[in-house]
Design a protein around this motif. Sequence first.
Motif, PDB file in Angstrom:
ATOM      1  N   PRO A 180     -19.333-104.383 -81.274  1.00 27.20           N
ATOM      2  CA  PRO A 180     -19.808-103.066 -81.585  1.00 27.20           C
ATOM      3  C   PRO A 180     -20.877-103.474 -83.181  1.00 27.20           C
ATOM      4  O   PRO A 180     -19.835-103.208 -83.600  1.00 27.20           O
ATOM      5  N   CYS A 181     -22.600-102.771 -83.594  1.00 28.16           N
ATOM      6  CA  CYS A 181     -22.962-102.795 -84.428  1.00 28.16           C
ATOM      7  C   CYS A 181     -24.007-101.806 -84.854  1.00 28.16           C
ATOM      8  O   CYS A 181     -24.224-101.493 -83.877  1.00 28.16           O
ATOM      9  N   ILE A 182     -23.269-100.900 -85.608  1.00 25.89           N
ATOM     10  CA  ILE A 182     -23.978-100.055 -86.427  1.00 25.89           C
ATOM     11  C   ILE A 182     -24.842-100.764 -87.671  1.00 25.89           C
ATOM     12  O   ILE A 182     -24.069-100.590 -88.994  1.00 25.89           O
ATOM     13  N   THR A 183     -26.214-100.567 -87.245  1.00 23.98           N
ATOM     14  CA  THR A 183     -27.139-101.027 -88.541  1.00 23.98           C
ATOM     15  C   THR A 183     -27.506-100.027 -89.581  1.00 23.98           C
ATOM     16  O   THR A 183     -27.940 -98.878 -89.146  1.00 23.98           O
ATOM     17  N   LEU A 184     -27.622-100.061 -90.710  1.00 25.04           N
ATOM     18  CA  LEU A 184     -27.627 -99.132 -91.300  1.00 25.04           C
ATOM     19  C   LEU A 184     -28.889 -99.812 -92.302  1.00 25.04           C
ATOM     20  O   LEU A 184     -29.453 -99.532 -93.536  1.00 25.04           O
ATOM     21  N   ARG A 185     -30.194 -98.872 -91.001  1.00 22.95           N
ATOM     22  CA  ARG A 185     -31.504 -99.526 -91.292  1.00 22.95           C
ATOM     23  C   ARG A 185     -31.987 -98.839 -90.042  1.00 22.95           C
ATOM     24  O   ARG A 185     -31.889 -97.950 -89.218  1.00 22.95           O
ATOM     25  N   THR A 186     -33.343 -98.795 -90.650  1.00 28.39           N
ATOM     26  CA  THR A 186     -34.235 -98.310 -90.007  1.00 28.39           C
ATOM     27  C   THR A 186     -35.559 -98.202 -88.777  1.00 28.39           C
ATOM     28  O   THR A 186     -36.156 -97.940 -87.434  1.00 28.39           O
ATOM     29  N   SER A 187     -35.551 -99.658 -89.252  1.00 30.00           N
ATOM     30  CA  SER A 187     -35.841-101.031 -88.327  1.00 30.00           C
ATOM     31  C   SER A 187     -35.249-102.108 -88.549  1.00 30.00           C
ATOM     32  O   SER A 187     -34.756-102.332 -89.091  1.00 30.00           O
ATOM     33  N   LEU A 225     -20.458-102.244 -89.717  1.00 30.47           N
ATOM     34  CA  LEU A 225     -21.226-101.941 -90.327  1.00 30.47           C
ATOM     35  C   LEU A 225     -22.546-102.862 -90.857  1.00 30.47           C
ATOM     36  O   LEU A 225     -21.783-103.372 -92.221  1.00 30.47           O
ATOM     37  N   THR A 226     -23.405-102.537 -90.988  1.00 38.36           N
ATOM     38  CA  THR A 226     -24.432-103.822 -91.207  1.00 38.36           C
ATOM     39  C   THR A 226     -26.157-103.237 -91.575  1.00 38.36           C
ATOM     40  O   THR A 226     -26.489-102.709 -91.396  1.00 38.36           O
ATOM     41  N   ASP A 227     -26.236-104.171 -92.418  1.00 44.43           N
ATOM     42  CA  ASP A 227     -27.802-103.802 -93.060  1.00 44.43           C
ATOM     43  C   ASP A 227     -28.468-105.400 -92.620  1.00 44.43           C
ATOM     44  O   ASP A 227     -29.189-105.543 -92.853  1.00 44.43           O
ATOM     45  N   LYS A 255      -8.634-103.713 -84.804  1.00 43.70           N
ATOM     46  CA  LYS A 255      -8.741-102.381 -84.926  1.00 43.70           C
ATOM     47  C   LYS A 255      -8.169-102.191 -86.864  1.00 43.70           C
ATOM     48  O   LYS A 255      -8.428-101.577 -87.683  1.00 43.70           O
ATOM     49  N   TYR A 256     -10.107-102.766 -86.741  1.00 44.40           N
ATOM     50  CA  TYR A 256      -9.878-102.793 -88.423  1.00 44.40           C
ATOM     51  C   TYR A 256     -12.104-102.702 -88.231  1.00 44.40           C
ATOM     52  O   TYR A 256     -12.373-102.892 -87.072  1.00 44.40           O
ATOM     53  N   LEU A 257     -12.674-102.819 -89.354  1.00 40.50           N
ATOM     54  CA  LEU A 257     -14.114-102.504 -89.251  1.00 40.50           C
ATOM     55  C   LEU A 257     -14.448-103.879 -90.247  1.00 40.50           C
ATOM     56  O   LEU A 257     -13.723-103.260 -91.499  1.00 40.50           O
ATOM     57  N   VAL A 258     -15.432-104.287 -89.676  1.00 38.03           N
ATOM     58  CA  VAL A 258     -16.396-105.165 -91.335  1.00 38.03           C
ATOM     59  C   VAL A 258     -17.897-104.607 -91.773  1.00 38.03           C
ATOM     60  O   VAL A 258     -18.235-103.705 -90.868  1.00 38.03           O
ATOM     61  N   MET A 259     -18.373-104.325 -92.844  1.00 38.65           N
ATOM     62  CA  MET A 259     -18.916-103.832 -93.729  1.00 38.65           C
ATOM     63  C   MET A 259     -19.324-104.776 -94.191  1.00 38.65           C
ATOM     64  O   MET A 259     -19.356-105.404 -95.317  1.00 38.65           O
ATOM     65  N   THR A 260     -21.321-104.835 -94.412  1.00 34.88           N
ATOM     66  CA  THR A 260     -21.466-105.719 -95.340  1.00 34.88           C
ATOM     67  C   THR A 260     -22.887-104.519 -95.698  1.00 34.88           C
ATOM     68  O   THR A 260     -23.890-104.243 -94.953  1.00 34.88           O
ATOM     69  N   LEU A 261     -23.372-104.445 -97.120  1.00 33.02           N
ATOM     70  CA  LEU A 261     -24.478-104.485 -97.652  1.00 33.02           C
ATOM     71  C   LEU A 261     -24.977-104.388 -98.678  1.00 33.02           C
ATOM     72  O   LEU A 261     -24.870-105.677 -99.687  1.00 33.02           O
ATOM     73  N   PHE A 293     -15.024-105.053 -97.079  1.00 35.38           N
ATOM     74  CA  PHE A 293     -16.027-105.147 -97.223  1.00 35.38           C
ATOM     75  C   PHE A 293     -16.360-106.771 -98.272  1.00 35.38           C
ATOM     76  O   PHE A 293     -16.551-106.567 -99.298  1.00 35.38           O
ATOM     77  N   PRO A 294     -17.082-107.914 -97.522  1.00 34.91           N
ATOM     78  CA  PRO A 294     -16.659-109.369 -98.156  1.00 34.91           C
ATOM     79  C   PRO A 294     -18.010-108.450 -99.560  1.00 34.91           C
ATOM     80  O   PRO A 294     -19.722-108.668 -98.472  1.00 34.91           O
ATOM     81  N   VAL A 295     -18.389-108.381-100.554  1.00 35.49           N
ATOM     82  CA  VAL A 295     -19.504-108.192-101.679  1.00 35.49           C
ATOM     83  C   VAL A 295     -20.411-109.252-102.048  1.00 35.49           C
ATOM     84  O   VAL A 295     -19.773-109.812-102.827  1.00 35.49           O
ATOM     85  N   HIS A 296     -21.203-108.959-101.239  1.00 37.00           N
ATOM     86  CA  HIS A 296     -22.857-109.858-102.099  1.00 37.00           C
ATOM     87  C   HIS A 296     -22.924-109.474-103.287  1.00 37.00           C
ATOM     88  O   HIS A 296     -22.506-108.643-103.988  1.00 37.00           O
ATOM     89  N   PRO A 297     -23.005-110.391-104.165  1.00 34.13           N
ATOM     90  CA  PRO A 297     -22.903-110.949-105.661  1.00 34.13           C
ATOM     91  C   PRO A 297     -24.147-109.178-106.085  1.00 34.13           C
ATOM     92  O   PRO A 297     -24.100-108.544-107.474  1.00 34.13           O
ATOM     93  N   ARG A 298     -25.480-109.228-105.106  1.00 36.51           N
ATOM     94  CA  ARG A 298     -25.956-108.513-105.953  1.00 36.51           C
ATOM     95  C   ARG A 298     -25.776-106.426-105.244  1.00 36.51           C
ATOM     96  O   ARG A 298     -25.808-106.142-106.400  1.00 36.51           O
ATOM     97  N   THR A 299     -24.604-106.639-104.697  1.00 37.47           N
ATOM     98  CA  THR A 299     -24.603-104.919-104.542  1.00 37.47           C
ATOM     99  C   THR A 299     -22.977-104.897-105.770  1.00 37.47           C
ATOM    100  O   THR A 299     -22.786-103.587-105.906  1.00 37.47           O
ATOM    101  N   LYS A 300     -22.592-106.147-105.995  1.00 35.50           N
ATOM    102  CA  LYS A 300     -21.202-105.803-106.780  1.00 35.50           C
ATOM    103  C   LYS A 300     -21.193-105.269-108.433  1.00 35.50           C
ATOM    104  O   LYS A 300     -20.594-104.029-108.895  1.00 35.50           O
TER     105      LYS A 300
END
Length: 365
Positions: free
Chosen positions: A296-303, A280-282, A202-208, A238-245
């Motif tokens: 289920p995984c939605i990948t935010l990339r074109t390749s 939800l991830t790249d 009942k929740y989503l996990v996201m990484t970017l 959304f665990p935030v990568h130091p670069r994204t933060k």
Amino acid sequence: MNITIIAGARPNFMKIAPIIEAIKQKNAAGVALNYQLIHTGQHYDKNLSDTFFEELDIPFPDINLNVQSGTQAEQTGAIMIGFEKVLVNNPTDLVLVVGDVTSTMACTIVAKKAGLKVAHVEAGIRSGDLTMPEEINRIVTDSLTDYFFTTTSLASETLKNLGVSENQIYFVGNVMIDTLLKNDNRLQQPKLWRTLQLEAKKYLVMTLHRPSNVDGEQQLKALISQLAQLGKDYPIIFPVHPRTKKLLEGLNLNFPNLHYVAPLGYLEFNYLVKYAFAVLTDSGGITEETTVMHVPCITLRTSTERPETCTIGTNVLVGNDPVKITHAFEELLSGNWRIGDIPELWDGCAAERIINHLVDIYKVS
């Protein structure tokens, strides 16, 4: 036989853990294998580095180059200078690199210039996207490698088509899945589970973290806004990568269902993934884990360099295209997402196969 193992970034740690365990098992059986572990320091945030050694029972490195941050060129140069000194003072028979990070490429170049053999674990994967630093790393590493250990038969075929001799290629499976399967019953519920009152599925996990998603403020703002709105009925962790933060500061991307959290250790993060409604991830590696866990995984990339996660597993590529993202959410929320299957040899025994092959190659007894 002396093996030098290279680790530099978060994905590497998950891949070297079962390899080191397989070496120790050979040692216990009386086989003369020795190894030294070199940490380049490419990832230096404790939650992206030291925690993995503790959680995955990896011995702390024999040597840490402490390279830390910098541009691609600065990191590559610093790793090469540091690793060259290591090889001068610590003779070895083989340098074993894993994955496709900067450390993988840099240490491969140094090893070959020193006249050493190189084994590449996760060889032969390609995204076809030369804007990805990792793709450059893969191409350079595989152009110099002596022994190619592949995760899929497709990766083996890619290498053959590039002219690599068949007797240099070993289809062994996926070492990262070795680690996942070994630790499945050790996954730990993070503290945020209770704090945010999460419930399974009942929740989503996201990484970017990829530049195509996070480098432009407007692109990042549009992407996160759409994901938060489409997933409005679910908490998004959304665990935030130091670069994204750093990039998020000042964008005021505040949504009631979007929860920014600090980077998590391996056991806590994969607990969240296992019980998520979707991811939800790249990231490339996460798509492998969701495939094995049937999430289920939605990948935010074109390749992707891991097409088996799309053709066999639970992954769908949408890039940052608003229309494709909306369609993917429609499929997800309708309950029609495919369960997926597990690719061949993703069975938890890849590292054992790798070490068995090296014992045979070097006729170690």
